[in-house]
Motif scaffolding. Structure first.
Motif, mmCIF file in Angstrom:
data_model
loop_
_atom_site.group_PDB
_atom_site.id
_atom_site.type_symbol
_atom_site.label_atom_id
_atom_site.label_comp_id
_atom_site.label_asym_id
_atom_site.label_seq_id
_atom_site.Cartn_x
_atom_site.Cartn_y
_atom_site.Cartn_z
ATOM 1 N N GLY A 1 0.843 -1.197 0.000
ATOM 2 C CA GLY A 1 0.000 0.000 0.000
ATOM 3 C C GLY A 1 0.875 1.242 0.000
ATOM 4 O O GLY A 1 2.026 1.201 -0.454
ATOM 5 N N THR A 2 0.348 2.327 0.530
ATOM 6 C CA THR A 2 1.105 3.573 0.601
ATOM 7 C C THR A 2 1.171 4.067 2.042
ATOM 8 O O THR A 2 0.350 3.706 2.881
ATOM 9 N N THR A 3 2.148 4.903 2.304
ATOM 10 C CA THR A 3 2.327 5.488 3.629
ATOM 11 C C THR A 3 1.426 6.717 3.778
ATOM 12 O O THR A 3 0.694 7.085 2.858
ATOM 13 N N ASP A 4 1.527 7.374 4.925
ATOM 14 C CA ASP A 4 0.698 8.561 5.179
ATOM 15 C C ASP A 4 1.435 9.863 4.895
ATOM 16 O O ASP A 4 0.980 10.936 5.276
ATOM 17 N N LEU A 5 2.589 9.783 4.202
ATOM 18 C CA LEU A 5 3.401 10.982 4.007
ATOM 19 C C LEU A 5 2.663 12.062 3.218
ATOM 20 O O LEU A 5 2.730 13.249 3.563
ATOM 21 N N VAL A 6 1.958 11.689 2.162
ATOM 22 C CA VAL A 6 1.242 12.692 1.369
ATOM 23 C C VAL A 6 0.200 13.403 2.231
ATOM 24 O O VAL A 6 0.092 14.641 2.216
ATOM 25 N N GLU A 7 -0.543 12.647 2.995
ATOM 26 C CA GLU A 7 -1.572 13.230 3.854
ATOM 27 C C GLU A 7 -0.953 14.189 4.866
ATOM 28 O O GLU A 7 -1.470 15.298 5.081
ATOM 29 N N ARG A 8 0.151 13.799 5.481
ATOM 30 C CA ARG A 8 0.776 14.646 6.489
ATOM 31 C C ARG A 8 1.378 15.905 5.867
ATOM 32 O O ARG A 8 1.294 16.996 6.440
ATOM 33 N N ALA A 9 1.997 15.768 4.681
ATOM 34 C CA ALA A 9 2.574 16.938 4.017
ATOM 35 C C ALA A 9 1.494 17.906 3.570
ATOM 36 O O ALA A 9 1.636 19.133 3.703
ATOM 37 N N HIS A 10 0.411 17.380 3.027
ATOM 38 C CA HIS A 10 -0.712 18.240 2.649
ATOM 39 C C HIS A 10 -1.274 18.965 3.862
ATOM 40 O O HIS A 10 -1.652 20.150 3.784
ATOM 41 N N ALA A 11 -1.349 18.282 4.996
ATOM 42 C CA ALA A 11 -1.854 18.913 6.214
ATOM 43 C C ALA A 11 -0.963 20.073 6.647
ATOM 44 O O ALA A 11 -1.440 21.037 7.267
#
Length: 333
Positions: A260-270
């Protein structure tokens, strides 16, 4: 580059369409534009006389015929660049007049065709800007290479890049994004009035060369920038986004199977940051173990599965060696 949501993630041709033509050649950039990319990515280094040229590294034996040119045999030398000891031929030891006599070649000859080797010479940054003006509409994500090193030898890339963009009328062009593995040069360019979108390149290990130059062993590592606090600090510094190795976005088990994918995109967008990743490549050797197929390392594997998995993370742009395949994957989301 600001594009409507329907076109995201944007597809950036990595050193041109480098999966099909020698990287940074005019043919690679022309083909990328023909394939419909949103932007192209040049890597920028300097010559002895301050001309900005497009090469992945300032060491050029792997991408040109310089090692087979007897007139330049004496230029072979060993240097330490950003902490790495390298032996070869370096752009800063040549004038532009000398470099323009070289011919470009495929960097990955065991994986990709060498049928276009020797057909073209090295491009300057100005040559690419002229091409983009001629073709119209395509953006440029310019990567500045080894800024701290070049500054240490009297070739400040912030000054040279700012002058080149300004002379071409690109200092306020919305098509321009500038990226680097070092943040200092990004701030210097902004201070020189270059109204670009700025992106900090991040790796999982090591530390930025400008940080090492300033603080030695106390340099802040890349990993510290990937925490929530680190991401917030990047945004607070005025940088617009980050660009990371795709492995930082892919979650894998102990055997190397992508799950799957990590949460890095979500955290960076936040944190208010854009997110880009490098590099999408179709060959088996570059794909996770569970997406490889028979035929050897140079054959294409299940590239669509990886490309779409990454794209579904919600990131803003991808760099691709075969940009047509990335466009195809995006269309199939």
């Amino acid at each position: 580059m600001k594009l409507p949501a329907a076109t995201r993630p944007i597809v950036i041709a990595h050193r041109g369409a480098s999966g099909y033509r020698p990287e940074h050649s005019r043919a690679a950039y022309d083909l990328a534009i023909d394939l419909g990319v949103d932007a192209v990515e040049p890597d920028i280094v300097a010559t002895a006389d301050g001309v900005l040229v497009l090469r992945h590294e300032n060491e050029i034996s792997g991408t040109t015929d310089v090692a087979h040119r007897p007139e330049f045999a004496g230029r072979r030398t060993t240097k330490v660049i950003d902490g790495q000891k390298l032996t070869g031929w370096f752009t800063e030891d040549f004038t532009w007049l000398e470099l323009k006599s070289l011919r470009v070649r495929e960097r990955l000859p065991k994986l990709r065709s060498r049928s276009f080797d020797g057909e073209e010479g090295i491009l300057r940054l100005g040559d690419l800007i002229d091409l983009l003006d001629e073709r119209g509409g395509v953006g440029m994500v310019a990567e500045i290479k080894h800024a701290a090193y070049f500054e240490s030898i009297g070739l400040p890339l912030d000054e040279l890049v700012a002058a080149e963009l300004s002379s071409a009328g690109w200092e306020n062009d919305p098509r321009v994004t500038v990226e680097c593995f070092e943040t200092r040069v990004l701030g210097q360019l902004r201070d020189r009035g270059i109204a670009a979108q700025y992106v900090f390149l991040l790796e999982a290990a090591g530390a930025p060369a400008d940080e090492v130059a300033a603080h030695g062993r106390a340099a802040k590592p890349y990993s510290a920038y990937l925490t929530d606090a680190g991401l917030a600090g990047i945004a607070a510094s005025g940088i617009d986004g980050i660009s990371v190795d795709k492995r930082l976005l892919l979650a894998a088990d102990a055997s190397g199977q992508v799950t799957g994918t990590t949460d890095l995109v979500e955290r960076a967008h936040a944190a208010g940051l854009l997110v880009f990743c490098w590099t999408l490549r179709a060959e088996n050797i570059f794909l996770p173990k569970n997406l490889r197929r028979g035929g050897g390392p140079r054959e294409f594997g299940e590239w669509r599965d990886e490309f779409q998995l990454i794209m579904r993370s919600g990131l803003d742009g991808v760099f691709a060696d075969q940009p047509d395949l990335a466009i195809e994957a995006r269309a199939g989301l």
